[in-house]
Design an enzyme around this catalytic site. Sequence first.
Site, short mmCIF file in Angstrom:
data_model
loop_
_atom_site.label_atom_id
_atom_site.label_comp_id
_atom_site.label_asym_id
_atom_site.label_seq_id
_atom_site.Cartn_x
_atom_site.Cartn_y
_atom_site.Cartn_z
N ASP A 130 -2.31 2.98 34.89
CA ASP A 130 -1.62 1.75 34.50
C ASP A 130 -0.20 1.83 35.08
O ASP A 130 0.44 2.87 34.97
CB ASP A 130 -1.59 1.70 32.96
CG ASP A 130 -1.22 0.31 32.46
OD1 ASP A 130 -0.26 -0.28 32.98
OD2 ASP A 130 -1.92 -0.17 31.54
N LEU A 169 -7.89 -0.89 34.89
CA LEU A 169 -9.16 -1.43 34.38
C LEU A 169 -9.00 -2.14 33.04
O LEU A 169 -9.96 -2.32 32.30
CB LEU A 169 -10.25 -0.35 34.30
CG LEU A 169 -10.62 0.33 35.62
CD1 LEU A 169 -11.79 1.30 35.41
CD2 LEU A 169 -10.99 -0.69 36.71
N TYR A 187 4.64 -16.74 32.60
CA TYR A 187 3.87 -16.18 33.72
C TYR A 187 4.58 -16.47 35.05
O TYR A 187 4.87 -15.54 35.82
CB TYR A 187 2.45 -16.78 33.73
CG TYR A 187 1.73 -16.53 35.03
CD1 TYR A 187 1.35 -15.24 35.38
CD2 TYR A 187 1.46 -17.58 35.92
CE1 TYR A 187 0.72 -15.00 36.60
CE2 TYR A 187 0.82 -17.34 37.13
CZ TYR A 187 0.45 -16.05 37.46
OH TYR A 187 -0.16 -15.81 38.66
#
Length: 324
Positions: free
Chosen positions: A51, A33, A141
């Site tokens: 996580d 989250l 990325y």
Amino acid sequence: MKILVAGGAGYIGSACSEYLLDCGHEVTVLDSLVTGHRQAVDRRAEFVLCDLADREGTFGALKGKSFDGVMHFAAFSLVGESMTNPGKYFLNNLGAGINLLDAAVAGGVKRFVFSSTCAVYGEPQHLPITENEKTNPVSPYGESKLMFEKALEWYRKIHGLEFVSLRYFNASGATQSFGEDHNPETHLIPLVLKVAQGKAKSIKVFGNDYDTPDGTCIRDYIHILDLAQAHELALRSGKSGHFNLGTGSGYSVMQILDVARKVTGHSIPAEIVPRRPGDPPKLIARSTHAAMELGWKPKHESVAAIISSAWEWLKKHPDGYPPN
Ligand code: UDP
């Protein structure tokens, strides 16, 4: 099948979980989250707050659960941010992802489906882009996603974990229940719709001097429900490898604005600003490999349908998801 969806509270993970549940599968969503939304977790799914950087927690989530497959959507995805904070991307998208791979192996999982991206190709030499295009990411990325794909190859060789890596083009649109709510928002369609909502005065068009018919960049926009369908097929197919997912049609920024004006009835003023660094002029997928091997065919090919779905979702959720 019993499926673990890592990142199932995010934009594409939530739509995919919903689709898997609609198909009759059993879904457990695992999400930190940090960027995901609790309200984006389908009510029919089991939810584990964890996580992937928490190795013990991740192992605990898979231990003794006999998942038939793991789908991995849990990653940071802001290209621009990765150019200023590469460590964040390598730590999470690669490092934390490895915890999920190890936990999958330890938990006896046999199949893994990975959310990859056309950013692994960087600035392609050939269009439309096939899976044979040279991979040459131009951002941390894209590099972090490619590195994870390479890790997957080793896990297949060493541990026998079969995988499918799905290289998405421009994921867009919404389902009846789940849509796009990023903070900050950087993507074209949600930003254009914010103007239509009256939340921004105009949309900035990043350059109109590209070598394209109207001078603005061309992208291949693919509906998240079509991506979801590809994940389900990938899990069932028994196939392994890399697959491009796009419609094969390209739309310029100006064309997207025109369609969005028609869909929303708003004038959506545009302002031409300098190019955004790192934007290739044209990215269009060739997805015949996914069609042949996975039996995948996108059903929501028109950008009008894609933009309408996003607009409908925004009308129901004008401020996006409530805080977690
Ligand atoms: N774009 C734009 N203005 C914006 C956001 C995006 O002109 O405010 C352009 C961007 O330069 C690219 C296209 O829209 O050519 C799609 O960008 P997006 O960030 O949605 O996806 P990307 O292709 O970068 O993954």
